[in-house]
Scaffold this active site. Structure first.
Site, mmCIF file in Angstrom:
data_model
loop_
_atom_site.group_PDB
_atom_site.id
_atom_site.type_symbol
_atom_site.label_atom_id
_atom_site.label_comp_id
_atom_site.label_asym_id
_atom_site.label_seq_id
_atom_site.Cartn_x
_atom_site.Cartn_y
_atom_site.Cartn_z
ATOM 1 N N GLU A 111 12.762 -5.534 156.360
ATOM 2 C CA GLU A 111 13.212 -6.917 156.534
ATOM 3 C C GLU A 111 12.417 -7.865 155.634
ATOM 4 O O GLU A 111 11.203 -7.952 155.752
ATOM 5 C CB GLU A 111 13.030 -7.377 157.985
ATOM 6 C CG GLU A 111 13.768 -6.559 159.008
ATOM 7 C CD GLU A 111 12.823 -5.665 159.777
ATOM 8 O OE1 GLU A 111 12.018 -4.943 159.118
ATOM 9 O OE2 GLU A 111 12.898 -5.680 161.015
ATOM 10 N N ASN A 156 13.082 -11.694 162.110
ATOM 11 C CA ASN A 156 12.680 -11.109 163.384
ATOM 12 C C ASN A 156 12.460 -12.117 164.505
ATOM 13 O O ASN A 156 12.265 -11.728 165.656
ATOM 14 C CB ASN A 156 11.425 -10.245 163.194
ATOM 15 C CG ASN A 156 11.786 -8.884 162.625
ATOM 16 O OD1 ASN A 156 12.583 -8.157 163.213
ATOM 17 N ND2 ASN A 156 11.245 -8.552 161.471
ATOM 18 N N THR A 206 17.294 -9.358 171.145
ATOM 19 C CA THR A 206 17.785 -7.994 171.388
ATOM 20 C C THR A 206 17.893 -7.730 172.881
ATOM 21 O O THR A 206 17.132 -8.281 173.662
ATOM 22 C CB THR A 206 16.836 -6.965 170.763
ATOM 23 O OG1 THR A 206 15.505 -7.333 171.052
ATOM 24 C CG2 THR A 206 17.046 -6.903 169.267
ATOM 25 N N THR A 220 18.613 1.821 164.137
ATOM 26 C CA THR A 220 17.437 2.657 163.969
ATOM 27 C C THR A 220 17.629 3.550 162.760
ATOM 28 O O THR A 220 18.651 3.490 162.085
ATOM 29 C CB THR A 220 17.203 3.482 165.246
ATOM 30 O OG1 THR A 220 15.920 4.068 165.176
ATOM 31 C CG2 THR A 220 18.248 4.576 165.379
#
Lengths: 224, 224
Positions: A94, A219, A224, A8
């Protein structure tokens, strides 16, 4: 989000200026408004981005307040530092290959301008056009149109890289469009939108990145 | 947008039922709400999508009204036809490899549910996770969190392909997550989100497509 590999966004700004906590909070709030709260990579707000400002007072100056001349200088420098850091965040988005600084003016108010700038900055069609260096003013005006803000399409003007591709609803010819396409190949592009509201000063700027195949691969490939 | 090669979306629904224009308008408005206004490919609304319904009255039935039994049957069939067409539109989205049907319930009202469903459906992170068949409930709850709707994260549950990956804020273990990942590899995936508001019936469904590198290539490679 921005760079999930580091989890983050954690921003720490340090100063040896003497400034009481309530005043520092006001300085930071003003600087965040035009920096970290004026960028977007994909519109997906992180749940835990943090900006910290720490002042140890070692400079032993007269405590800074937002309204004093020294305070205004401090606030301007703080805003410039944060804007530079926020720009780096977008450049590091990204898969980002270029940034666009979207400025909307001639709106009925700042909040109207902010809504239009955010709609343009987060439009997938605008962001893919940015990736392809396509000066597609139609996608920009389309996003402005669904931002939920009133304006007259026949008074709208758009500049890409300073090149006027739409003047009060009139599209530019192919020579000018080619100049805009060339300007879009830079790593940073200015997109300016005048909503044309007579005598109105509403204005906002938001910085965004392009949407590239690399963003999608990044992505979609990790869990995650 | 959906398929710019054919310029825009033009839908014509024809019936030989006898139904007066004002009644037909109400049937169409209700059907559009749960079909064409409940899909999104990239959130970029087209400026000229059109849905037309034409009734020539050849069936010579008693004119249909929304509140009669025959009218309700007609409305249900019209909604089913439009939902099937709308589903095809999403499946035909640029670069789409799969669809997700996002249903939000346990919201304070239908409008709250609709805002959450739309935020989830238009999140680039959710759409790339969908592309990668990653049962990433964190991205789903994150998008719900910025939808501007109040809910208690500790009461939220999420099912992906019918598999409970989050139960009242508690993540499922790896075996269940693997089952969800397997369910996500289908061409159509159900994502159900219970916001957990006690005794509240707010509910909405929105269908979306995944975000693939092909979407980006398609939309950055042509100029309009």
């Amino acid at each position: 989000m921005i760079a999930p590999d580091v989890a983050t966004l954690l921003v720490c700004v340090l100063t040896d200026a003497r400034v009481a906590a309530p005043a520092l909070r006001r300085f930071v709030q003003a600087a965040v408004r035009t920096s970290f709260n004026a960028i977007t990579v994909d519109g997906d707000t992180s749940t835990n981005d943090t900006v910290l400002a720490l002042a140890n007072g070692l400079a032993s100056n007269v405590p800074l307040t937002p309204d004093s001349p020294d305070g205004r200088r401090f606030g301007a420098v703080l805003a410039a530092v944060m804007a530079a850091l926020a720009d780096m965040v977008v450049a590091d988005g990204e898969g980002a290959t270029r940034r666009a600084r979207i400025t909307v003016f001639g709106a009925h108010g700042n909040e109207d301008a902010r809504r239009v700038a955010r709609a343009v900055a987060e439009s997938q069609l605008v962001k893919t056009a940015l990736h392809g260096a396509d000066p597609n003013w139609g996608r920009i005006v389309c996003a402005a149109g669904y931002a939920g803000v009133r304006f007259d399409p026949e008074r709208v003007s758009v500049w890409i890289g300073g090149v006027p591709v739409l003047r009060r609803g009139e599209p530019a010819g192919p020579t000018i469009v080619r100049r805009a396409a060339s300007a879009m190949r830079n790593s940073a592009v200015a997109i300016d939108v005048d909503l044309g509201a007579r005598g109105r000063q509403g204005r906002a700027t938001i910085t965004t990145s392009d949407l590239s195949p690399a963003y999608v691969r990044f992505n979609s490939a990790y869990s995650t």
